[in-house]
Design a protein around this motif. Structure first.
Motif, PDB file in Angstrom:
ATOM      1  N   PHE A 157      14.654  12.042  -5.941  1.00 53.90           N
ATOM      2  CA  PHE A 157      14.680  10.641  -5.504  1.00 53.90           C
ATOM      3  C   PHE A 157      13.253  10.155  -5.220  1.00 53.90           C
ATOM      4  O   PHE A 157      12.951   9.713  -4.111  1.00 53.90           O
ATOM      5  CB  PHE A 157      15.542  10.488  -4.247  1.00 53.90           C
ATOM      6  CG  PHE A 157      17.019  10.578  -4.506  1.00 53.90           C
ATOM      7  CD1 PHE A 157      17.784   9.431  -4.659  1.00 53.90           C
ATOM      8  CD2 PHE A 157      17.638  11.807  -4.615  1.00 53.90           C
ATOM      9  CE1 PHE A 157      19.146   9.512  -4.903  1.00 53.90           C
ATOM     10  CE2 PHE A 157      18.999  11.904  -4.854  1.00 53.90           C
ATOM     11  CZ  PHE A 157      19.757  10.757  -5.003  1.00 53.90           C
ATOM     12  N   PRO A 158      12.358  10.215  -6.221  1.00 57.68           N
ATOM     13  CA  PRO A 158      10.952   9.884  -5.959  1.00 57.68           C
ATOM     14  C   PRO A 158      10.733   8.435  -5.527  1.00 57.68           C
ATOM     15  O   PRO A 158       9.901   8.170  -4.651  1.00 57.68           O
ATOM     16  CB  PRO A 158      10.251  10.177  -7.288  1.00 57.68           C
ATOM     17  CG  PRO A 158      11.331  10.077  -8.318  1.00 57.68           C
ATOM     18  CD  PRO A 158      12.569  10.573  -7.642  1.00 57.68           C
TER      19      PRO A 158
ATOM     20  N   ALA B  27       7.812  14.161   7.044  1.00 58.67           N
ATOM     21  CA  ALA B  27       8.399  15.467   6.742  1.00 58.67           C
ATOM     22  C   ALA B  27       9.630  15.256   5.888  1.00 58.67           C
ATOM     23  O   ALA B  27      10.617  14.663   6.332  1.00 58.67           O
ATOM     24  CB  ALA B  27       8.747  16.207   8.025  1.00 58.67           C
ATOM     25  N   CYS B  28       9.564  15.711   4.653  1.00 57.59           N
ATOM     26  CA  CYS B  28      10.636  15.515   3.683  1.00 57.59           C
ATOM     27  C   CYS B  28      11.401  16.834   3.531  1.00 57.59           C
ATOM     28  O   CYS B  28      10.848  17.822   3.057  1.00 57.59           O
ATOM     29  CB  CYS B  28      10.017  15.092   2.349  1.00 57.59           C
ATOM     30  SG  CYS B  28      11.205  14.664   1.086  1.00 57.59           S
ATOM     31  N   ALA B  29      12.645  16.851   3.981  1.00 56.39           N
ATOM     32  CA  ALA B  29      13.469  18.065   3.950  1.00 56.39           C
ATOM     33  C   ALA B  29      12.737  19.247   4.575  1.00 56.39           C
ATOM     34  O   ALA B  29      12.591  20.301   3.962  1.00 56.39           O
ATOM     35  CB  ALA B  29      13.882  18.394   2.513  1.00 56.39           C
ATOM     36  N   PRO B  30      12.267  19.107   5.826  1.00 62.42           N
ATOM     37  CA  PRO B  30      11.464  20.185   6.430  1.00 62.42           C
ATOM     38  C   PRO B  30      12.296  21.403   6.784  1.00 62.42           C
ATOM     39  O   PRO B  30      13.356  21.307   7.382  1.00 62.42           O
ATOM     40  CB  PRO B  30      10.914  19.519   7.708  1.00 62.42           C
ATOM     41  CG  PRO B  30      11.941  18.494   8.068  1.00 62.42           C
ATOM     42  CD  PRO B  30      12.465  17.976   6.753  1.00 62.42           C
TER      43      PRO B  30
ATOM     44  N   THR C 104      19.022  15.901  -2.643  1.00 60.93           N
ATOM     45  CA  THR C 104      18.995  17.359  -2.660  1.00 60.93           C
ATOM     46  C   THR C 104      17.785  17.851  -1.873  1.00 60.93           C
ATOM     47  O   THR C 104      17.065  17.056  -1.266  1.00 60.93           O
ATOM     48  CB  THR C 104      18.914  17.859  -4.102  1.00 60.93           C
ATOM     49  OG1 THR C 104      17.724  17.307  -4.707  1.00 60.93           O
ATOM     50  CG2 THR C 104      20.125  17.406  -4.903  1.00 60.93           C
ATOM     51  N   HIS C 105      17.535  19.170  -1.901  1.00 61.64           N
ATOM     52  CA  HIS C 105      16.387  19.679  -1.157  1.00 61.64           C
ATOM     53  C   HIS C 105      15.068  19.187  -1.762  1.00 61.64           C
ATOM     54  O   HIS C 105      14.130  18.870  -1.038  1.00 61.64           O
ATOM     55  CB  HIS C 105      16.408  21.204  -1.112  1.00 61.64           C
ATOM     56  CG  HIS C 105      15.347  21.769  -0.231  1.00 61.64           C
ATOM     57  ND1 HIS C 105      15.249  21.474   1.117  1.00 61.64           N
ATOM     58  CD2 HIS C 105      14.292  22.595  -0.499  1.00 61.64           C
ATOM     59  CE1 HIS C 105      14.209  22.092   1.644  1.00 61.64           C
ATOM     60  NE2 HIS C 105      13.614  22.772   0.679  1.00 61.64           N
ATOM     61  N   ALA C 106      15.008  19.118  -3.083  1.00 66.01           N
ATOM     62  CA  ALA C 106      13.783  18.645  -3.750  1.00 66.01           C
ATOM     63  C   ALA C 106      13.807  17.115  -3.821  1.00 66.01           C
ATOM     64  O   ALA C 106      13.741  16.519  -4.910  1.00 66.01           O
ATOM     65  CB  ALA C 106      13.647  19.263  -5.137  1.00 66.01           C
TER      66      ALA C 106
ATOM     67  N   ARG D 130      17.330  18.477 -10.541  1.00 65.21           N
ATOM     68  CA  ARG D 130      17.086  17.957 -11.885  1.00 65.21           C
ATOM     69  C   ARG D 130      16.653  19.110 -12.806  1.00 65.21           C
ATOM     70  O   ARG D 130      15.715  19.841 -12.487  1.00 65.21           O
ATOM     71  CB  ARG D 130      15.986  16.889 -11.812  1.00 65.21           C
ATOM     72  CG  ARG D 130      15.690  16.154 -13.107  1.00 65.21           C
ATOM     73  CD  ARG D 130      14.626  15.088 -12.866  1.00 65.21           C
ATOM     74  NE  ARG D 130      13.360  15.690 -12.510  1.00 65.21           N
ATOM     75  CZ  ARG D 130      12.420  16.043 -13.396  1.00 65.21           C
ATOM     76  NH1 ARG D 130      12.594  15.822 -14.688  1.00 65.21           N
ATOM     77  NH2 ARG D 130      11.285  16.580 -12.984  1.00 65.21           N
ATOM     78  N   PRO D 131      17.302  19.305 -13.958  1.00 59.99           N
ATOM     79  CA  PRO D 131      16.934  20.413 -14.843  1.00 59.99           C
ATOM     80  C   PRO D 131      15.456  20.410 -15.243  1.00 59.99           C
ATOM     81  O   PRO D 131      14.861  21.476 -15.440  1.00 59.99           O
ATOM     82  CB  PRO D 131      17.836  20.207 -16.070  1.00 59.99           C
ATOM     83  CG  PRO D 131      19.029  19.481 -15.524  1.00 59.99           C
ATOM     84  CD  PRO D 131      18.492  18.574 -14.447  1.00 59.99           C
ATOM     85  N   GLY D 132      14.856  19.221 -15.340  1.00 59.72           N
ATOM     86  CA  GLY D 132      13.454  19.132 -15.728  1.00 59.72           C
ATOM     87  C   GLY D 132      12.500  19.730 -14.716  1.00 59.72           C
ATOM     88  O   GLY D 132      11.313  19.930 -15.020  1.00 59.72           O
TER      89      GLY D 132
END
Length: 248
Positions: A231-232, A120-123, A224-226, A147-149
């Motif tokens: 941070f892939p 669970a990533c940022a659940p 961050t939330h995403a 990230r703006p992208g």
């Protein structure tokens, strides 16, 4: 490493997943209104060791949907369980981001035969269920940190899902009490938390750990939330290391 689009008919709906990589399968479950293309960065990293399925729920991404459906988080979970069965994936690890984390926990509790490990990533929404207004305020605080992208892919995803569907699912969070389900999550569990995520409160992770005592927690400084986009490599490293440790 190019991705391949695969469509599976599930309960009359063509359901899409972006597939890349080789090795044991791993499924990514998106957040509220999100689409498979928003998880390209983390999918590429995970695909170094896994066959990664970035799944689109009904009415999201490239999956077909019906007006007014899905109405609930349980509805999302039921469709995911049916898709896993139709796709022949059997018992697999699932990585859920944001609302997708809530779906993964719901699936692990109600359909344990489908889940070999839960990440669970940022659940969101577990076990707290803030009002829709509060959720939006938190997301607005997070927006400048991303990230703006990611903005254009996110806008395309939210437009595809539509505000009505997103609002229904966000409102259902206040009705979907996952707290009683969490003790029934028996699959090995990893929680990923970004230290700069205004959407997730620290005590939320503490409450999840109280309900799932064997859960592993990894903090990502500056995350961050995403997390899956910002941070892939870190998300992928923690995920793959965890899956090796638990043999999933």
């Amino acid at each position: 490493m190019n991705a391949e689009s695969r469509y599976t008919r599930v309960r009359g709906l063509l359901t899409h997943a972006r597939v890349r990589g080789e090795g044991p399968p791993l499924v990514i479950i998106p957040g509220l209104g999100c689409a498979s293309w928003m998880y390209t960065r983390v999918a590429r990293e995970l695909a170094r060791a896994r066959t990664v399925y970035a799944y689109d729920p009904p009415g999201h991404g490239r999956s077909a949907g019906r007006p007014g459906s899905p109405r609930t988080i349980e509805g999302l979970t039921d469709h995911l369980a049916a898709w896993l069965a139709e796709s022949g994936l059997g018992r697999v690890p699932l990585l859920g981001h944001s609302l997708g984390g809530e779906v993964v926990f719901d699936l692990a509790a109600r359909y344990p035969g489908h889940v070999s490990a839960a990440i669970a990533c940022a659940p969101t929404g577990i076990p707290e269920n803030p009002s829709v207004r509060e959720q939006l305020l938190r997301l607005l605080l997070d927006l400048p940190r991303e990230r703006p992208g990611l903005f254009l892919p996110a806008l395309a995803a939210y437009t595809r899902s539509g505000p009505a569907r997103m609002l229904r699912l966000a409102q259902d969070q206040s009705q979907h009490d996952t707290g009683p389900l969490l003790p029934h999550v028996l699959a090995p569990t990893l929680l990923l938390d970004g230290t700069h995520d205004p959407v997730i409160q620290a005590w939320t992770l503490e409450a999840i750990c109280a309900a799932i005592p064997d859960a592993t927690v990894r903090e990502i400084p500056g995350g961050t939330h995403a997390l899956t986009d910002s941070f892939p490599r870190t998300v992928a490293r923690y995920t793959l290391d965890f899956l090796r440790e638990v043999g999933a």
